[in-house]
Write a protein that holds these residues in place. Structure first.
Motif, PDB file in Angstrom:
ATOM      1  N   PHE A 156      14.040  20.126   6.085  1.00 24.26           N
ATOM      2  CA  PHE A 156      14.664  19.903   7.394  1.00 24.26           C
ATOM      3  C   PHE A 156      14.009  20.778   8.469  1.00 24.26           C
ATOM      4  CE2 PHE A 156      18.772  17.426   6.942  1.00 24.26           C
ATOM      5  CZ  PHE A 156      18.399  16.842   5.751  1.00 24.26           C
ATOM      6  N   GLU A 157      13.659  21.999   8.092  1.00 26.70           N
ATOM      7  CA  GLU A 157      13.027  22.905   9.054  1.00 26.70           C
ATOM      8  C   GLU A 157      11.660  22.358   9.469  1.00 26.70           C
ATOM      9  OE1 GLU A 157      12.232  27.728   9.314  1.00 26.70           O
ATOM     10  OE2 GLU A 157      12.562  26.754   7.381  1.00 26.70           O
ATOM     11  N   GLU A 159      12.402  19.656  11.968  1.00 25.55           N
ATOM     12  CA  GLU A 159      13.125  19.946  13.215  1.00 25.55           C
ATOM     13  C   GLU A 159      12.368  20.863  14.175  1.00 25.55           C
ATOM     14  OE1 GLU A 159      17.226  20.897  11.973  1.00 25.55           O
ATOM     15  OE2 GLU A 159      17.742  18.875  12.652  1.00 25.55           O
ATOM     16  N   MET A 182      12.029  17.894  16.782  1.00 19.24           N
ATOM     17  CA  MET A 182      12.967  16.775  16.666  1.00 19.24           C
ATOM     18  C   MET A 182      14.262  17.293  16.046  1.00 19.24           C
ATOM     19  SD  MET A 182      10.881  14.700  13.676  1.00 19.24           S
ATOM     20  CE  MET A 182       9.320  14.704  14.544  1.00 19.24           C
ATOM     21  N   GLU A 183      15.268  16.437  16.032  1.00 19.98           N
ATOM     22  CA  GLU A 183      16.572  16.844  15.507  1.00 19.98           C
ATOM     23  C   GLU A 183      17.035  15.782  14.521  1.00 19.98           C
ATOM     24  OE1 GLU A 183      21.060  17.515  17.254  1.00 19.98           O
ATOM     25  OE2 GLU A 183      19.369  17.630  18.652  1.00 19.98           O
ATOM     26  N   VAL A 184      17.500  16.215  13.339  1.00 18.51           N
ATOM     27  CA  VAL A 184      18.007  15.271  12.342  1.00 18.51           C
ATOM     28  C   VAL A 184      19.370  14.751  12.808  1.00 18.51           C
ATOM     29  CG1 VAL A 184      18.873  15.050   9.976  1.00 18.51           C
ATOM     30  CG2 VAL A 184      16.757  16.324  10.425  1.00 18.51           C
ATOM     31  N   THR A 185      19.518  13.428  12.872  1.00 21.81           N
ATOM     32  CA  THR A 185      20.789  12.848  13.326  1.00 21.81           C
ATOM     33  C   THR A 185      21.539  12.142  12.204  1.00 21.81           C
ATOM     34  OG1 THR A 185      19.567  10.905  14.048  1.00 21.81           O
ATOM     35  CG2 THR A 185      20.079  12.544  15.727  1.00 21.81           C
ATOM     36  N   ARG A 186      20.824  11.661  11.192  1.00 20.46           N
ATOM     37  CA  ARG A 186      21.483  10.958  10.087  1.00 20.46           C
ATOM     38  C   ARG A 186      20.753  11.268   8.783  1.00 20.46           C
ATOM     39  NH1 ARG A 186      22.224   7.453  14.385  1.00 20.46           N
ATOM     40  NH2 ARG A 186      24.300   6.510  14.465  1.00 20.46           N
ATOM     41  N   VAL A 187      21.529  11.554   7.733  1.00 23.81           N
ATOM     42  CA  VAL A 187      20.950  11.733   6.395  1.00 23.81           C
ATOM     43  C   VAL A 187      21.685  10.787   5.461  1.00 23.81           C
ATOM     44  CG1 VAL A 187      20.454  13.360   4.533  1.00 23.81           C
ATOM     45  CG2 VAL A 187      20.618  14.179   6.883  1.00 23.81           C
ATOM     46  N   SER A 227      13.788  16.175  20.319  1.00 25.17           N
ATOM     47  CA  SER A 227      14.613  17.224  20.920  1.00 25.17           C
ATOM     48  C   SER A 227      13.935  17.863  22.121  1.00 25.17           C
ATOM     49  CB  SER A 227      14.967  18.289  19.880  1.00 25.17           C
ATOM     50  OG  SER A 227      13.812  18.852  19.327  1.00 25.17           O
TER      51      SER A 227
END
Lengths: 258, 258
Positions: free
Chosen positions: B193-194, B197, B200-205, B227
């Motif tokens: 995830f790092e 991100e 960008m930003e994680v919105t759905r997993v 982001s």
């Protein structure tokens, strides 16, 4: 408990049975069909109950009818939706024109064969044991699931974190968090995961729609296992991780330690 | 394309229609019922097709019958399982004894009322437009979904990332990754995830069981949004993120940029 209407009555009934019973077992995940939506829906609103263990069982689905009923007689197949889903290939090949009827459980489908007026035109997908549980039934096919490697993992719930259960693993190595990012300026997922993974490892991430009036808000269920070899302090590690996440303005509850 | 047998034929048919058509629309997520399992099952094996857009529509489910059929005549309710799920509260209250029959789509359920021998004892849950599409039908109830706030979000798929579609957002701000940790010593989720991100930003997993012979292996679908406010280089950012993840020994493909 918040009243919501869109879950299977069976899983929620099992969870609610904890008011009378010491423990309850709910299916968490199947190797073919994935996470069990009804269970995660129930975990969204879990207030009384705490996961204290897990069990993994191999699943062998059978096609069962009333005695004397053959494949060509069947125009309806009843079962729990997970079992119907796990046997789609078999049903498409052998019973392409039969309708599918969702039942509360695979055992309820077997029992309905004996009670229903359509019982002589129906089959159930259920476990082999139903043929001995309910007199008058026969097994037409065994092991009809699409994937021969078919396991279901269950959570064992107790009344609370102090309830003593037999055969608990010692020491505990797993935990389940329920996490909700409550505002648009909540920390990124990587920050939340990093806060968790100091002395544990994320093994499962599931999300369900939050029960709210705001569309596309999620509740996340994050299962972790211990990543250090230390024998003790797991409960303390879980509590510390919860504290770290809450201090970021994120809602976090521990739903189980086992 | 790998042959698997446990998905809804409809979603996979839509995805496969990309060999003949320029674009296809598949439901990704509903605000009540959550992620659409059949779509993620199809995305597990997606090789030809690329997400190039999204659409969110408000859903109003109606209870529809053949003309002259009333509520007390109904002993079976047909619809797509998502619609049946979204109307559980209404069905429990008004048609507690009616069986539920899963159909390939809500429109297929409406059409079946006119074709099926049980059409005079059945109802369909479908969109209002079906009453005008299929002559001989009437609407008994409108807006019967449990939650009045009911939206479905769809992915718009094109043949590939170069296909020009009308009304594409400019500039693009979203992407979907398919990620599989292939070995037990794969990096932790927070590391993956790092790596994503950075810009960008994680919105759905979402996760689905991997199509493999090893139980409890997962495929993760990670949706991100940009982001930063920079207007350009989004495709390049997505490619760089993919490279960072692949360099950790994790399988990663980009399934869409929009």
């Amino acid at each position: 408990m918040t009243k919501i209407t869109h879950y299977s009555p069976v899983v929620i009934d099992v969870v609610e049975s904890l008011s009378d019973l010491d423990c309850a077992v709910v299916p968490q995940e199947n190797t073919i069909f994935g996470s069990v939506v009804e269970t995660y829906n129930a975990l969204r609103i879990l207030q009384h109950g705490f996961i204290r263990g897990e069990i993994t069982l191999e699943i062998q689905h059978c096609l069962v009818t009333r005695k004397g009923v053959g494949l060509s007689d069947i125009d309806c197949v009843m079962s729990h939706e997970q079992a119907l889903g796990q046997c789609r290939g078999f049903l498409s090949k052998h019973l392409p024109n039969a309708s599918r009827k969702k039942m509360d459980s695979t055992a309820a489908a077997a029992e309905a064969l004996l009670r229903s007026p359509d019982g002589l035109k129906s089959a159930a997908i259920c476990s082999k044991v139903c043929v001995t549980m309910f007199e008058g039934l026969q097994m037409l096919y065994e092991g009809i699931q699409d994937e021969k490697i078919n396991f279901t993992r269950f959570y064992v719930l107790a009344k609370n974190h102090c309830t003593k259960l037999p055969q608990l693993p010692a020491p505990c190595t797993h935990a389940l968090f329920r996490i909700t990012r409550i505002s648009t300026d909540s920390p990124k997922m990587s920050i939340i995961f990093e806060a968790l993974e100091i002395d544990m490892e994320v093994t499962r991430v599931d999300r369900r729609p939050k029960v709210s009036n705001i569309p596309f808000q999620d509740v996340h269920f994050i299962e972790v296992k211990r990543s250090t070899n230390e024998d003790s302090h797991w409960t303390q590690s879980v509590d510390c991780a919860t504290g770290r996440i809450q201090s970021m303005g994120v809602e976090a509850q521990v739903l189980g330690i086992w």
